[in-house]
Scaffold this motif. Sequence first.
Motif, PDB file in Angstrom:
ATOM      1  N   GLN A 162       0.703  -1.279   0.046  1.00 51.88           N
ATOM      2  CA  GLN A 162      -0.043  -0.078   0.182  1.00 51.88           C
ATOM      3  C   GLN A 162       0.942   1.133  -0.060  1.00 51.88           C
ATOM      4  O   GLN A 162       1.987   1.386   0.731  1.00 51.88           O
ATOM      5  N   PRO A 163       0.534   2.373  -0.800  1.00 53.89           N
ATOM      6  CA  PRO A 163       1.475   3.403  -0.813  1.00 53.89           C
ATOM      7  C   PRO A 163       1.527   4.164   0.305  1.00 53.89           C
ATOM      8  O   PRO A 163       2.590   4.648   0.658  1.00 53.89           O
ATOM      9  N   GLU A 164       0.543   4.252   1.057  1.00 56.83           N
ATOM     10  CA  GLU A 164       0.695   4.937   2.305  1.00 56.83           C
ATOM     11  C   GLU A 164       1.257   4.362   3.221  1.00 56.83           C
ATOM     12  O   GLU A 164       1.889   5.098   4.205  1.00 56.83           O
ATOM     13  N   ALA A 219       3.995   1.799   2.555  1.00 59.10           N
ATOM     14  CA  ALA A 219       5.154   1.024   1.709  1.00 59.10           C
ATOM     15  C   ALA A 219       6.418   1.246   2.677  1.00 59.10           C
ATOM     16  O   ALA A 219       7.380   0.507   2.669  1.00 59.10           O
TER      17      ALA A 219
END
Length: 240
Positions: free
Chosen positions: A75-77, A79
């Motif tokens: 998940q980008p949030e 990572a």
Amino acid sequence: MSDPAKKTILVVEDEPDIRELIRYNLEQEGFAVAEAPDGEAALAYARRTAPALVILDLMLPGADGLEICRRLRAQPETAKVAIVMLTAKAAEVDRVLGLEMGADDYVTKPFSPRELVARIRAVLRRTDAREVPRPHEVYERGRLRVDFDTYEVRLEGTPLALSLREFELLKFFVRNPNRVFDRLAILDLVWGEDTYVEPRTVDVHIRRLRQRVERDDANPTLILTVRGVGYKFDERALQP
């Protein structure tokens, strides 16, 4: 109300006694602590408020720690959140699997609280160092401008189309002006010690680079030959 200057550690552990032990020791060291009894609660918290680091037990109810680690990394949030796995699984294969899944460190139970805190501090130092923005590096003197980040070179305001090797060679010279280097030293420092090419390769690339940057490559003033030794870059010749 928590101190916003404190780094928040998220402790993901289904055993309350262990969570309390970790919380106490982290708070004694000045960290803010959040807790989650299972992976889903941990993911929800991490997405909402990205912690500085997650202490992640492997044996969790529902999705196990490896799956939670994978999802945090995906998940980008979350990572880039640091992850320290904490588990009773001490086999080498388990440690390797945890690290390959994206953990930054792996601590086995039973554990020393002092060692755990030391490991956390070491991981945070590494992650903090990665986040420090590197300054935009540019060499600019007289008629030459070399942008090390964008690989752009301008001579008297005109862009130069250099090959990657020509650029690396020019970057090496401008970073080491007025010093004489022999061919072997240039090969090691520009091509790399593990690259096996003939020393005369340096001569070929310097000849090509001179054709790009010298006003008269037959009579160079920037990249000079020091007979019997090697080459040097004379940056005084860049001045009008």
